[in-house]
Design a protein around this motif. Structure first.
Motif, mmCIF file in Angstrom:
data_model
loop_
_atom_site.group_PDB
_atom_site.id
_atom_site.type_symbol
_atom_site.label_atom_id
_atom_site.label_comp_id
_atom_site.label_asym_id
_atom_site.label_seq_id
_atom_site.Cartn_x
_atom_site.Cartn_y
_atom_site.Cartn_z
ATOM 1 N N LYS A 270 1.009 -0.865 0.223
ATOM 2 C CA LYS A 270 0.276 0.093 -0.179
ATOM 3 C C LYS A 270 1.196 1.435 0.464
ATOM 4 O O LYS A 270 1.447 1.707 0.599
ATOM 5 C CB LYS A 270 -0.624 -0.337 1.296
ATOM 6 N N VAL A 271 0.400 2.890 -0.634
ATOM 7 C CA VAL A 271 1.332 3.760 -0.734
ATOM 8 C C VAL A 271 0.157 4.333 0.031
ATOM 9 O O VAL A 271 -0.433 4.652 -0.090
ATOM 10 C CB VAL A 271 1.613 4.265 -2.621
ATOM 11 N N ILE A 272 0.784 5.285 1.609
ATOM 12 C CA ILE A 272 0.033 6.059 2.360
ATOM 13 C C ILE A 272 0.237 7.246 1.816
ATOM 14 O O ILE A 272 1.235 8.433 1.456
ATOM 15 C CB ILE A 272 0.707 5.130 3.568
ATOM 16 N N ARG A 273 -0.716 8.135 1.337
ATOM 17 C CA ARG A 273 -1.211 9.691 0.804
ATOM 18 C C ARG A 273 -1.179 10.244 2.463
ATOM 19 O O ARG A 273 -2.308 9.672 2.702
ATOM 20 C CB ARG A 273 -2.139 9.622 0.036
ATOM 21 N N VAL A 274 -0.734 10.758 2.297
ATOM 22 C CA VAL A 274 -0.705 12.429 4.121
ATOM 23 C C VAL A 274 -1.450 13.318 2.726
ATOM 24 O O VAL A 274 -0.698 13.650 1.951
ATOM 25 C CB VAL A 274 0.765 12.040 4.411
ATOM 26 N N ASN A 275 -2.185 13.903 4.033
ATOM 27 C CA ASN A 275 -3.208 14.760 3.580
ATOM 28 C C ASN A 275 -3.154 16.039 4.263
ATOM 29 O O ASN A 275 -2.597 15.599 5.476
ATOM 30 C CB ASN A 275 -5.060 14.743 3.361
ATOM 31 N N ARG A 276 -2.854 16.726 3.317
ATOM 32 C CA ARG A 276 -2.104 18.424 4.446
ATOM 33 C C ARG A 276 -3.819 18.803 5.367
ATOM 34 O O ARG A 276 -4.492 19.062 5.047
ATOM 35 C CB ARG A 276 -1.781 19.061 3.151
ATOM 36 N N THR A 277 -3.075 19.482 6.148
ATOM 37 C CA THR A 277 -3.823 19.792 7.562
ATOM 38 C C THR A 277 -4.178 21.564 7.844
ATOM 39 O O THR A 277 -4.938 21.504 7.652
ATOM 40 C CB THR A 277 -3.291 19.010 8.725
ATOM 41 N N LEU A 278 -3.396 21.505 7.015
ATOM 42 C CA LEU A 278 -3.851 23.427 6.744
ATOM 43 C C LEU A 278 -3.944 23.821 5.879
ATOM 44 O O LEU A 278 -3.897 23.080 4.908
ATOM 45 C CB LEU A 278 -1.918 24.456 7.034
#
Length: 61
Positions: free
Chosen positions: A53-61
């Motif tokens: 799996k490729v984990i995509r991180v969403n921006r929080t700001l």
């Protein structure tokens, strides 16, 4: 939707089952890969496709 990263491994004809199993086990344990597909060719060689799996991180700001 999940994204996967793929890696193809070619295992030659003369490789024993135990050596192939050990190779795939190391990839699974240390690289977090899972088995996606195994193709057994008429000459006895194997082509293995691993995925993780490729984990995509969403921006929080």
């Amino acid at each position: 939707m999940l994204d996967y990263s793929y890696m193809d491994i070619f295992i030659p004809r003369g490789t024993s089952r135990e050596a192939a199993r050990q190779l795939l086990t190391e990839h699974a344990e240390y690289g977090q890969w899972e088995l996606a597909r195994v193709r057994l060719h008429p000459d006895g060689s194997r082509q293995v496709r691993l995925r993780r799996k490729v984990i995509r991180v969403n921006r929080t700001l």
